[in-house]
Design a protein around this motif. Structure first.
Motif, PDB file in Angstrom:
ATOM      1  N   HIS A  92      39.756  44.411  27.145  1.00 58.05           N
ATOM      2  CA  HIS A  92      38.231  44.463  27.039  1.00 58.05           C
ATOM      3  C   HIS A  92      38.448  45.951  26.861  1.00 58.05           C
ATOM      4  CE1 HIS A  92      37.511  45.000  30.936  1.00 58.05           C
ATOM      5  NE2 HIS A  92      36.321  46.090  30.686  1.00 58.05           N
ATOM      6  N   TYR A 108      30.888  45.832  26.351  1.00 54.68           N
ATOM      7  CA  TYR A 108      31.940  44.286  26.738  1.00 54.68           C
ATOM      8  C   TYR A 108      32.332  43.751  24.863  1.00 54.68           C
ATOM      9  CZ  TYR A 108      32.096  45.650  31.458  1.00 54.68           C
ATOM     10  OH  TYR A 108      32.532  46.351  32.760  1.00 54.68           O
ATOM     11  N   HIS A 143      35.152  48.762  25.530  1.00 54.28           N
ATOM     12  CA  HIS A 143      33.987  49.759  25.707  1.00 54.28           C
ATOM     13  C   HIS A 143      33.730  51.179  24.948  1.00 54.28           C
ATOM     14  CE1 HIS A 143      34.490  50.580  29.377  1.00 54.28           C
ATOM     15  NE2 HIS A 143      34.769  48.981  30.005  1.00 54.28           N
ATOM     16  N   HIS A 174      41.649  47.533  27.696  1.00 50.01           N
ATOM     17  CA  HIS A 174      42.228  47.732  29.492  1.00 50.01           C
ATOM     18  C   HIS A 174      41.333  46.347  30.393  1.00 50.01           C
ATOM     19  CE1 HIS A 174      37.875  49.349  29.345  1.00 50.01           C
ATOM     20  NE2 HIS A 174      38.138  48.621  30.489  1.00 50.01           N
ATOM     21  N   PHE A 182      30.746  53.932  35.192  1.00 47.68           N
ATOM     22  CA  PHE A 182      30.251  54.055  34.083  1.00 47.68           C
ATOM     23  C   PHE A 182      29.537  55.508  34.319  1.00 47.68           C
ATOM     24  CE2 PHE A 182      31.108  49.619  33.159  1.00 47.68           C
ATOM     25  CZ  PHE A 182      32.397  49.705  32.238  1.00 47.68           C
ATOM     26  N   GLU A 190      35.169  55.011  31.943  1.00 45.93           N
ATOM     27  CA  GLU A 190      35.068  54.354  32.949  1.00 45.93           C
ATOM     28  C   GLU A 190      36.384  54.531  34.134  1.00 45.93           C
ATOM     29  OE1 GLU A 190      35.680  49.719  32.160  1.00 45.93           O
ATOM     30  OE2 GLU A 190      34.615  49.447  34.758  1.00 45.93           O
ATOM     31  N   TYR A 210      38.183  53.196  37.865  1.00 44.42           N
ATOM     32  CA  TYR A 210      38.309  51.879  39.280  1.00 44.42           C
ATOM     33  C   TYR A 210      38.814  52.628  40.198  1.00 44.42           C
ATOM     34  CZ  TYR A 210      38.649  47.937  35.265  1.00 44.42           C
ATOM     35  OH  TYR A 210      38.595  47.286  34.293  1.00 44.42           O
TER      36      TYR A 210
HETATM   37 MN    MN Z   1      35.949  47.757  31.532  1.00 42.47          MN
END
Ligand code: MN
Length: 132
Positions: free
Chosen positions: A55, A122, A57, A96, A112, A61, A63
């Motif tokens: 996906h 998304y 956006h 990603h 975020f 972001e 992780y």
């Molecule tokens: Mn994401």
């Protein structure tokens, strides 16, 4: 005068969506639940063999992998392995996804630069997939 510092703890309450089997999440810093703005974060867990599909956006972001083994999925079919302690920076609009390739639960934190997770739109590779 500075605003108050807030502490939130993991709860037994995980959110799920039918469209995303094997995934559960909880919002930890999210405007409305916390008195916060401009940044939001939460925990996502993925069962072995499951994935958050490809996906993108607008928002960048991060992780932070806290437990388990994973593969980072990318648009070109490239896949890079991730493990506990790894931090992934995802630029805005970059495709990603993440798949649990280990034997146990994959746990990670997302961050975020938004007031809330709900603000992030998304867009999945599989356009039939929606989160609401
Ligand atoms: Mn994401």
């Amino acid at each position: 005068m500075a605003a108050a510092i807030q502490i939130r703890s993991t709860s037994a309450q995980w959110q799920t969506a039918e469209a995303l089997p094997g995934l559960r999440w909880q919002f930890m810093v999210n405007q409305g639940e916390t008195d916060s703005h401009g940044i939001s974060t939460g925990f996502l867990q993925i069962d072995p063999g499951h994935e958050l599909p490809l996906h993108h956006h607008e928002e960048q972001e991060i992780y932070l992998i806290t437990t388990g083994q994973a593969t980072l999925l990318e648009w070109d079919g490239q896949s890079r392995s991730l493990q506990q302690g790894d931090v992934v920076y995802i630029p805005g609009n970059a495709w990603h996804g993440i798949r649990n390739t280990g034997q146990g639960t994959l746990a990670f934190t997302w961050v975020f630069p938004t007031d809330t997770w709900q603000q992030v739109e998304y867009l999945f590779e599989n356009t039939a997939l929606t989160l609401d």
